[in-house]
Design an enzyme around this catalytic site. Sequence first.
Site, PDB file in Angstrom:
ATOM      1  N   HIS A  73      52.923 113.349 -17.650  1.00 28.52           N
ATOM      2  CA  HIS A  73      52.318 113.462 -16.324  1.00 28.52           C
ATOM      3  C   HIS A  73      50.962 114.137 -16.443  1.00 28.52           C
ATOM      4  O   HIS A  73      50.687 114.837 -17.410  1.00 28.52           O
ATOM      5  CB  HIS A  73      53.255 114.219 -15.380  1.00 28.52           C
ATOM      6  CG  HIS A  73      54.416 113.378 -14.927  1.00 28.52           C
ATOM      7  ND1 HIS A  73      54.573 112.980 -13.616  1.00 28.52           N
ATOM      8  CD2 HIS A  73      55.462 112.842 -15.612  1.00 28.52           C
ATOM      9  CE1 HIS A  73      55.663 112.240 -13.518  1.00 28.52           C
ATOM     10  NE2 HIS A  73      56.225 112.145 -14.714  1.00 28.52           N
ATOM     11  N   HIS A  89      51.854 110.051 -13.293  1.00 31.40           N
ATOM     12  CA  HIS A  89      51.790 109.773 -14.727  1.00 31.40           C
ATOM     13  C   HIS A  89      50.356 109.849 -15.229  1.00 31.40           C
ATOM     14  O   HIS A  89      49.414 109.537 -14.510  1.00 31.40           O
ATOM     15  CB  HIS A  89      52.328 108.374 -15.037  1.00 31.40           C
ATOM     16  CG  HIS A  89      53.783 108.243 -14.778  1.00 31.40           C
ATOM     17  ND1 HIS A  89      54.454 107.076 -14.989  1.00 31.40           N
ATOM     18  CD2 HIS A  89      54.703 109.126 -14.323  1.00 31.40           C
ATOM     19  CE1 HIS A  89      55.726 107.236 -14.686  1.00 31.40           C
ATOM     20  NE2 HIS A  89      55.894 108.479 -14.262  1.00 31.40           N
ATOM     21  N   HIS A  97      52.537 100.860 -13.700  1.00 29.99           N
ATOM     22  CA  HIS A  97      53.588 101.439 -14.526  1.00 29.99           C
ATOM     23  C   HIS A  97      54.362 100.372 -15.297  1.00 29.99           C
ATOM     24  O   HIS A  97      54.659  99.311 -14.775  1.00 29.99           O
ATOM     25  CB  HIS A  97      54.584 102.222 -13.674  1.00 29.99           C
ATOM     26  CG  HIS A  97      55.746 102.724 -14.474  1.00 29.99           C
ATOM     27  ND1 HIS A  97      55.665 103.830 -15.265  1.00 29.99           N
ATOM     28  CD2 HIS A  97      56.987 102.230 -14.646  1.00 29.99           C
ATOM     29  CE1 HIS A  97      56.824 104.009 -15.875  1.00 29.99           C
ATOM     30  NE2 HIS A  97      57.640 103.039 -15.516  1.00 29.99           N
ATOM     31  N   HIS A 106      50.968 102.558 -17.877  1.00 32.27           N
ATOM     32  CA  HIS A 106      50.263 103.837 -17.826  1.00 32.27           C
ATOM     33  C   HIS A 106      50.145 104.366 -19.247  1.00 32.27           C
ATOM     34  O   HIS A 106      51.031 104.112 -20.072  1.00 32.27           O
ATOM     35  CB  HIS A 106      51.065 104.875 -17.027  1.00 32.27           C
ATOM     36  CG  HIS A 106      51.223 104.582 -15.577  1.00 32.27           C
ATOM     37  ND1 HIS A 106      52.326 105.013 -14.873  1.00 32.27           N
ATOM     38  CD2 HIS A 106      50.433 103.936 -14.698  1.00 32.27           C
ATOM     39  CE1 HIS A 106      52.197 104.648 -13.607  1.00 32.27           C
ATOM     40  NE2 HIS A 106      51.069 103.985 -13.479  1.00 32.27           N
ATOM     41  N   ASP A 109      53.349 106.349 -20.229  1.00 30.28           N
ATOM     42  CA  ASP A 109      54.682 105.743 -20.220  1.00 30.28           C
ATOM     43  C   ASP A 109      55.297 105.827 -21.616  1.00 30.28           C
ATOM     44  O   ASP A 109      54.680 105.413 -22.600  1.00 30.28           O
ATOM     45  CB  ASP A 109      54.612 104.275 -19.785  1.00 30.28           C
ATOM     46  CG  ASP A 109      54.281 104.100 -18.311  1.00 30.28           C
ATOM     47  OD1 ASP A 109      54.309 105.093 -17.563  1.00 30.28           O
ATOM     48  OD2 ASP A 109      53.987 102.951 -17.917  1.00 30.28           O
TER      49      ASP A 109
END
Length: 173
Positions: A73, A89, A97, A106, A109
């Site tokens: 994040h 994120h 995403h 992202h 991820d």
Amino acid sequence: MTIRQFVFPAAAASLLAACATPMDAPSNAMAVPLIGASGQSVGTVRMWETPGAVSFRIEGNGMSVGRHGLHVHAVGRCDAPAFTTAGGHWNPAMRKHGTMNPAGPHAGDLPNVPVAANGTLRETVVLTGATLAQLRDADGSALVIHAGEDDNMTDPSGNSGDRVACAVLSPAG
């Protein structure tokens, strides 16, 4: 013990294949506490940089059994119980995403991680295309474990549910 790798971008696959990824954190890895929703430590995250990637060794206890979404994040804050202070994120390219999303993923991820029947999590994951300097920028970032499995498609968080554990990747000091 498993190592899960996430390739971002896809061109980084050859770079990652060229270097060995250790299963355990090296002795110089930076360690930070993994905090649960109660605000208490539930484990440790060790992180270290290799060429073209950052590796995370996650060791947690007392977690719910099953597969859990895992993401970096954008903000280095982990205020319990909901960890919303960690922001969304890490997504500097402003993508959607999920590794299966044609407009994604992202940058933060990561693959789902399994928690064993005894509530322990012991996993090493690799975030390619990242450096510790990027993750430990002026406001830091956070490694967040979600309550459920990430579907790797649905924006913004793969329907992975609430944030249940968080580790602050502090700004470089």
